[in-house]
Motif scaffolding. Structure first.
Motif, PDB file in Angstrom:
ATOM      1  N   HIS A  82       1.134   9.704  -5.481  1.00 36.32           N
ATOM      2  CA  HIS A  82       1.622  11.037  -5.117  1.00 36.32           C
ATOM      3  C   HIS A  82       2.508  11.594  -6.216  1.00 36.32           C
ATOM      4  CE1 HIS A  82      -0.083  11.793  -1.247  1.00 36.32           C
ATOM      5  NE2 HIS A  82       0.402  10.686  -0.710  1.00 36.32           N
ATOM      6  N   THR A 129       0.750   4.371  -2.644  1.00 37.60           N
ATOM      7  CA  THR A 129       0.746   5.763  -2.203  1.00 37.60           C
ATOM      8  C   THR A 129       1.841   6.567  -2.907  1.00 37.60           C
ATOM      9  OG1 THR A 129      -0.142   5.151  -0.039  1.00 37.60           O
ATOM     10  CG2 THR A 129       0.973   7.274  -0.180  1.00 37.60           C
ATOM     11  N   ARG A 130       3.044   5.988  -2.995  1.00 36.09           N
ATOM     12  CA  ARG A 130       4.170   6.668  -3.645  1.00 36.09           C
ATOM     13  C   ARG A 130       3.895   6.991  -5.108  1.00 36.09           C
ATOM     14  NH1 ARG A 130       7.329   3.284  -0.814  1.00 36.09           N
ATOM     15  NH2 ARG A 130       7.582   1.873  -2.576  1.00 36.09           N
ATOM     16  N   SER A 178       0.829  -1.201   0.000  1.00 36.33           N
ATOM     17  CA  SER A 178       0.000   0.000   0.000  1.00 36.33           C
ATOM     18  C   SER A 178       0.867   1.256   0.000  1.00 36.33           C
ATOM     19  CB  SER A 178      -0.993  -0.001   1.165  1.00 36.33           C
ATOM     20  OG  SER A 178      -0.340   0.012   2.406  1.00 36.33           O
ATOM     21  N   ASN A 179       2.049   1.194   0.622  1.00 34.76           N
ATOM     22  CA  ASN A 179       2.971   2.330   0.578  1.00 34.76           C
ATOM     23  C   ASN A 179       3.467   2.573  -0.847  1.00 34.76           C
ATOM     24  OD1 ASN A 179       2.739   2.761   3.314  1.00 34.76           O
ATOM     25  ND2 ASN A 179       4.592   1.645   3.835  1.00 34.76           N
TER      26      ASN A 179
END
Length: 71
Positions: free
Chosen positions: A24, A20-21, A16-17
């Motif tokens: 963004h 997100t990266r 999930s990170n």
């Protein structure tokens, strides 16, 4: 803004990170990640193909589930 729902084969917080990266980095998006159900809901003016290609940059299997109606 259209709200799109995607399946992303996420198994952990690291997955999930990664999502997100990449989102963004793309910019112009608001999103919610539902890790247990492996779904990402994105509010964006970007077209679906761009959003899907961006999600695939994580190296995870991703597919478009459809537009999500406002609730």
């Amino acid at each position: 803004m259209p709200k799109h729902e995607f399946f992303v084969d996420m198994t952990c917080e690291g997955c999930s990170n990664a999502v997100t990266r990449v989102l963004h980095r793309l910019g112009g998006v608001q999103f919610d990640i539902d890790l247990p159900n492996k779904k990402v809901c994105i509010d964006s003016e970007h077209n679906v193909d761009i959003l899907l290609e961006t999600l695939k940059k994580t190296g995870k299997n991703a597919s478009y589930l459809g537009e999500k109606s406002a609730q």
